[in-house]
Write a protein that holds these residues in place. Structure first.
Motif, PDB file in Angstrom:
ATOM      1  N   ALA A 177      40.434  55.471  63.768  1.00  0.00           N
ATOM      2  CA  ALA A 177      41.662  54.709  62.952  1.00  0.00           C
ATOM      3  C   ALA A 177      42.615  53.479  63.011  1.00  0.00           C
ATOM      4  N   ALA A 178      43.029  52.863  61.766  1.00  0.00           N
ATOM      5  CA  ALA A 178      42.545  51.413  61.527  1.00  0.00           C
ATOM      6  C   ALA A 178      44.057  51.465  60.880  1.00  0.00           C
ATOM      7  N   PRO A 179      44.791  50.477  61.155  1.00  0.00           N
ATOM      8  CA  PRO A 179      46.594  50.156  60.682  1.00  0.00           C
ATOM      9  C   PRO A 179      45.730  50.023  59.514  1.00  0.00           C
ATOM     10  N   THR A 180      45.632  49.248  58.533  1.00  0.00           N
ATOM     11  CA  THR A 180      45.503  49.095  57.213  1.00  0.00           C
ATOM     12  C   THR A 180      46.860  48.457  56.262  1.00  0.00           C
ATOM     13  N   VAL A 181      47.069  46.526  56.943  1.00  0.00           N
ATOM     14  CA  VAL A 181      47.398  46.169  55.619  1.00  0.00           C
ATOM     15  C   VAL A 181      47.392  45.525  54.585  1.00  0.00           C
ATOM     16  N   VAL A 182      47.847  46.017  53.093  1.00  0.00           N
ATOM     17  CA  VAL A 182      47.956  45.891  52.197  1.00  0.00           C
ATOM     18  C   VAL A 182      49.115  44.665  51.386  1.00  0.00           C
ATOM     19  N   VAL A 183      48.352  43.564  50.572  1.00  0.00           N
ATOM     20  CA  VAL A 183      49.308  42.423  50.522  1.00  0.00           C
ATOM     21  C   VAL A 183      49.210  42.503  48.890  1.00  0.00           C
ATOM     22  N   ARG A 184      49.367  42.776  48.068  1.00  0.00           N
ATOM     23  CA  ARG A 184      49.610  41.820  46.160  1.00  0.00           C
ATOM     24  C   ARG A 184      50.215  40.582  46.110  1.00  0.00           C
ATOM     25  N   TYR A 185      49.596  39.234  45.603  1.00  0.00           N
ATOM     26  CA  TYR A 185      50.032  37.778  45.288  1.00  0.00           C
ATOM     27  C   TYR A 185      50.296  37.937  44.175  1.00  0.00           C
ATOM     28  N   GLY A 186      51.625  37.565  43.342  1.00  0.00           N
ATOM     29  CA  GLY A 186      51.853  37.730  42.352  1.00  0.00           C
ATOM     30  C   GLY A 186      51.989  36.220  42.612  1.00  0.00           C
TER      31      GLY A 186
ATOM     32  N   ARG B 270      47.384  34.137  44.433  1.00  0.00           N
ATOM     33  CA  ARG B 270      48.125  34.969  43.536  1.00  0.00           C
ATOM     34  C   ARG B 270      46.506  36.171  42.973  1.00  0.00           C
ATOM     35  N   ASN B 271      46.606  37.640  43.005  1.00  0.00           N
ATOM     36  CA  ASN B 271      45.539  37.923  42.606  1.00  0.00           C
ATOM     37  C   ASN B 271      45.642  37.898  41.373  1.00  0.00           C
ATOM     38  N   ALA B 272      44.419  38.804  40.631  1.00  0.00           N
ATOM     39  CA  ALA B 272      44.387  39.317  39.384  1.00  0.00           C
ATOM     40  C   ALA B 272      45.865  40.385  39.175  1.00  0.00           C
ATOM     41  N   ASN B 273      45.885  40.806  38.040  1.00  0.00           N
ATOM     42  CA  ASN B 273      46.259  42.148  37.667  1.00  0.00           C
ATOM     43  C   ASN B 273      46.128  43.209  38.021  1.00  0.00           C
ATOM     44  N   LEU B 274      44.391  43.252  37.408  1.00  0.00           N
ATOM     45  CA  LEU B 274      44.165  44.434  37.429  1.00  0.00           C
ATOM     46  C   LEU B 274      42.166  44.171  38.058  1.00  0.00           C
ATOM     47  N   ASP B 275      41.736  45.049  38.637  1.00  0.00           N
ATOM     48  CA  ASP B 275      40.146  44.960  38.940  1.00  0.00           C
ATOM     49  C   ASP B 275      39.894  45.705  38.301  1.00  0.00           C
ATOM     50  N   ALA B 276      38.659  44.898  38.629  1.00  0.00           N
ATOM     51  CA  ALA B 276      36.993  45.280  37.337  1.00  0.00           C
ATOM     52  C   ALA B 276      37.138  46.700  36.627  1.00  0.00           C
ATOM     53  N   ASN B 277      37.228  47.576  38.445  1.00  0.00           N
ATOM     54  CA  ASN B 277      38.012  48.806  37.950  1.00  0.00           C
ATOM     55  C   ASN B 277      39.280  49.644  36.663  1.00  0.00           C
ATOM     56  N   GLY B 278      40.235  48.718  36.574  1.00  0.00           N
ATOM     57  CA  GLY B 278      41.343  48.590  35.960  1.00  0.00           C
ATOM     58  C   GLY B 278      42.038  49.047  36.760  1.00  0.00           C
ATOM     59  N   LYS B 279      42.286  49.191  38.165  1.00  0.00           N
ATOM     60  CA  LYS B 279      43.084  49.557  38.755  1.00  0.00           C
ATOM     61  C   LYS B 279      43.564  47.878  39.615  1.00  0.00           C
ATOM     62  N   TYR B 280      45.515  48.044  39.915  1.00  0.00           N
ATOM     63  CA  TYR B 280      45.888  46.653  40.856  1.00  0.00           C
ATOM     64  C   TYR B 280      44.763  46.356  41.131  1.00  0.00           C
ATOM     65  N   ASP B 281      44.645  44.821  41.121  1.00  0.00           N
ATOM     66  CA  ASP B 281      44.295  44.375  42.371  1.00  0.00           C
ATOM     67  C   ASP B 281      45.101  43.852  43.757  1.00  0.00           C
ATOM     68  N   ALA B 282      44.097  44.284  44.796  1.00  0.00           N
ATOM     69  CA  ALA B 282      45.093  44.034  45.882  1.00  0.00           C
ATOM     70  C   ALA B 282      44.202  43.378  47.310  1.00  0.00           C
ATOM     71  N   ARG B 283      44.374  42.987  48.117  1.00  0.00           N
ATOM     72  CA  ARG B 283      44.443  42.694  49.295  1.00  0.00           C
ATOM     73  C   ARG B 283      44.402  43.726  50.426  1.00  0.00           C
ATOM     74  N   GLN B 284      43.352  44.594  50.969  1.00  0.00           N
ATOM     75  CA  GLN B 284      43.470  45.705  52.361  1.00  0.00           C
ATOM     76  C   GLN B 284      42.893  44.642  53.553  1.00  0.00           C
ATOM     77  N   TYR B 285      44.188  44.655  54.596  1.00  0.00           N
ATOM     78  CA  TYR B 285      42.898  44.455  56.074  1.00  0.00           C
ATOM     79  C   TYR B 285      43.072  45.097  56.982  1.00  0.00           C
ATOM     80  N   ASP B 286      42.179  45.915  57.191  1.00  0.00           N
ATOM     81  CA  ASP B 286      41.828  46.499  57.993  1.00  0.00           C
ATOM     82  C   ASP B 286      41.475  46.366  58.748  1.00  0.00           C
ATOM     83  N   TRP B 287      42.613  46.347  59.987  1.00  0.00           N
ATOM     84  CA  TRP B 287      42.529  46.446  61.367  1.00  0.00           C
ATOM     85  C   TRP B 287      42.428  46.535  62.840  1.00  0.00           C
ATOM     86  N   ARG B 288      41.370  45.974  63.566  1.00  0.00           N
ATOM     87  CA  ARG B 288      40.715  46.995  64.288  1.00  0.00           C
ATOM     88  C   ARG B 288      41.118  46.102  65.517  1.00  0.00           C
ATOM     89  N   GLY B 289      41.858  45.680  65.449  1.00  0.00           N
ATOM     90  CA  GLY B 289      42.979  44.579  66.890  1.00  0.00           C
ATOM     91  C   GLY B 289      42.382  43.518  67.343  1.00  0.00           C
TER      92      GLY B 289
END
Length: 657
Positions: A543-552, A588-607
């Protein structure tokens, strides 16, 4: 004029990259969605091959002037090349979404204006004919072909309000199979791909989306489903006819016809807003980019009606080459940009009496005739007032008379719309900014100046921030400083300015309204779950700790930091194979991505961590307790940590192996 193209693309990695020759001048153009490394290679190759002008119609995110493309662009311009880049098609995402391919001080960022007329296929209903714009996935030059017995189904809710079709629940209990669904086309709620997938799963015959607030939106769409946008007035007329006779059927033209386009002659709704991450005035200028009859791959019909800043940018590049040709000179790209910006036509909002924000149209719509006939130059070609805490209250412009006789100029001020993106105390900007009458006060050291032929005069300008507008809502105000010659028929010249009321250091960066940043767990099977408690135990293999960020908002340094939980020592920045090291300038992030979901970045951290900004490779951490911190530098600060940062402590995680 001698115009020819090289049929062999120069850069095989980019969708379209032809060489075009205007008389003695060579233009290199590229179009597509490609990585930064490929764009940089294309720019260098074009320069080495002797191109005079680069037309960069490339997709890119919002950023700062120190992004790699802007830095290379400035170096190439310094060696004699001229660079124009599209402003982007993210107008539905709100302010500060200007694309990063022309953010250098000397490069030109080009916005899009809608053509006043267009050649469109039409759909008929109840005796009326209405132009439509097919989705990209369907094909811009391909008419929608459906049986003449196809019925319309407006997606109303129980109160009779047209729905956007973003949720499958909108269709509950409705029989839409084999019908064309009419939707409300607000793209700030979800994208056309998401709506298309839902509609297709219900076996609809097609989808028509009513644009808002006007015009015809450019829809991405999905393959094999007829989708198109309608003008707002067309949608209203169809809805009114449906309410009278709901059993009417739709008819589709097989050929195009010329129509006056809703919103024509004004800045395109889809064209991206500025400013950039440094609060600089971008875009620079606008060109015709909406409803443009354009070359297209032969397999897809050879020609198509296209819209976007990718259409406006080559217009600017071609106009630049024509200017060189007709003036028998080749001034620097920065100088010719100044001429075009000085003499552009300042536009009002469509159907409005107010002038569109300079953060939307730049200096206005390019006017080649004015550029060729002007006898006046004004520099610099833009004024960046920054924010209230750093207000550049006093500025100077130089007015030069390049005519053959003495000229008298009258100085004046033309205010433009202010854009409010935080009117409701929200931390993420509105996808559609609220227009306000927040106008700056402008005064001149002299209201009239007399300048002999070939001479110049400096005029001092004093700006006072708008009295209207809440500084805690950070409205972007703008306008134009205008110099009008007394000689009848001589074009006036102008310089746009933009400022931000409020302290940008207080502008929220993370979208805390959505509870971000957050720490979640990505399990080996791809399932994502929220971290249930502090001191959650991880095994990087499972499992990986994932940091989710969304820049306004932009940040000069967006970081995810790793500290030793016991000693508090800084160990480095989170590193992932996709995003790389989590530090540095971030748009900054877009409001929505191409699939209509909130646009955000996910950093899947493996150490893996990047130990310092000047490190050359990541290092792997072993078992232990670690503290994860998301810290983003506030704009227009020196970057002292932690005082100049917006800091979020995500708590401690324990790694067992």
């Amino acid at each position: 004029m001698n115009i020819k193209t090289n049929p062999k693309p120069m850069i095989p990695w980019i969708g379209v990259a032809p060489e075009v020759t205007f008389g003695a001048y060579r233009i290199f153009g590229c179009e597509g969605r490609v990585g930064t490394d490929i764009i940089l290679a294309a720019m260098e190759m074009a320069f080495n091959d002797g191109m005079d002008i680069i037309n960069m119609s490339l997709y890119g995110g919002p950023a700062f002037k120190n992004n790699p493309m802007a830095i290379l662009g400035e170096k190439l311009i310094a060696h004699g090349m001229n660079i124009a880049g599209c402003a982007g098609n993210d107008g539905a995402q709100g302010v500060s979404m200007i694309a990063d391919t022309a953010l250098g001080d000397s490069a030109t960022s080009v916005a899009s204006f809608d053509n006043a007329y267009g050649s469109h296929f039409t759909v008929s209903y109840a005796g009326g004919k209405y132009p439509y714009n097919p989705s990209v996935a369907w094909g811009n030059s391909r008419p929608i072909e459906l049986p003449g017995t196809t019925m319309l189904f407006p997606l109303f809710d129980k109160s009779g309000v047209l729905q956007n079709g973003c949720d499958a629940a909108d269709y509950t209990g409705l029989d839409v199979k084999g019908k064309v669904v009419l939707l409300f086309g607000d793209l700030t709620r979800c994208g056309s791909i998401a709506r298309g997938n839902i509609a297709k799963s219900l076996d609809v015959a097609g989808v028509l989306a009513v644009s808002t607030p006007f015009g015809m939106a450019l829809l991405s769409g999905i393959a094999d489903l007829p989708m198109a946008s309608l003008e707002s007035r067309g949608g209203e007329a169809i809805i009114a006819a449906y309410k009278k006779h709901p059993k009417n059927v739709l008819g589709w033209s097989k050929t195009v016809s010329s129509v006056m386009v809703e919103g024509g002659g004004a800045p395109a709704d889809m064209s991206s807003y500025g400013v950039d991450g440094d609060l600089r005035s971008k875009p620079d200028i606008g060109g015709p980019g909406g409803n443009i009859y354009s070359a297209y791959p032969r397999a897809k019909g050879s020609y198509a009606l296209l819209s976007g800043t990718s259409m406006a940018t080559p217009y600017y590049a071609g106009a630049q080459a024509l200017y060189y040709q007709l003036t028998k000179s080749k001034p620097s790209g920065l100088n010719v940009r100044r001429v075009f910006k000085n003499t552009a036509t300042i536009s009002k909002n469509w159907g409005s009496k107010t002038y569109t924000s300079a953060a939307k149209q730049g200096a206005g719509l390019i006017n080649v005739w004015n550029a060729l006939t002007t006898t006046t130059h004004a520099s610099p070609d833009h004024i960046d007032l920054l924010d209230s805490a750093n207000l550049r209250k006093t500025q100077q412009i130089t007015i030069k008379n390049v005519g053959k006789k003495t000229e008298t100029y009258t100085l004046s001020h033309t205010p433009a719309d202010a854009l409010n993106s935080y009117s409701k105390g929200n931390v993420f900007p509105h996808p559609r900014p609220i227009i306000e009458a927040d106008y700056a006060s402008v005064s001149f050291s002299a209201n009239k100046v007399k300048i002999p032929a070939g001479k110049s005069v400096k005029v001092t300008i004093t700006f006072i921030e708008p009295k209207a507008g809440d500084d805690k809502q950070f409205p972007l105000y703008s306008g134009y400083v205008v110099a009008t010659p007394a000689t009848e028929g001589s074009p006036s010249v102008h310089v746009p300015y933009i400022g931000l009321k409020g302290d940008v250091r207080n502008m929220p960066i993370m979208d805390t309204d959505l509870g971000l940043p957050a720490l979640v767990v990505t399990q080996a099977n791809g399932t994502v779950i929220n971290v249930p408690t502090p001191n959650f135990v991880f095994n990087f293999k499972t499992a990986a700790p994932t940091v989710v960020v969304r820049y306004g908002s932009h940040t000069p340094d967006g970081t995810i930091r790793v500290h030793d939980a016991k000693t508090k020592n800084f160990l480095g920045y989170v590193f992932t194979s996709w995003w790389g090291a989590a530090f540095g300038p971030t748009g900054r992030n877009a409001n929505l991505d191409a699939n209509g979901k909130y646009d955000a970045r996910q950093y899947d951290w493996r150490g893996d961590v990047w130990a310092a900004a000047n490190a050359t490779a990541p290092i792997q951490l072993g078992p232990g307790s670690y503290n994860l911190v998301v810290a983003n530098q506030k704009r227009l600060t020196k970057g002292a940590y932690p005082g100049d940062y917006e800091v979020f402590d995500l708590g401690t995680i324990v790694v067992s192996a």
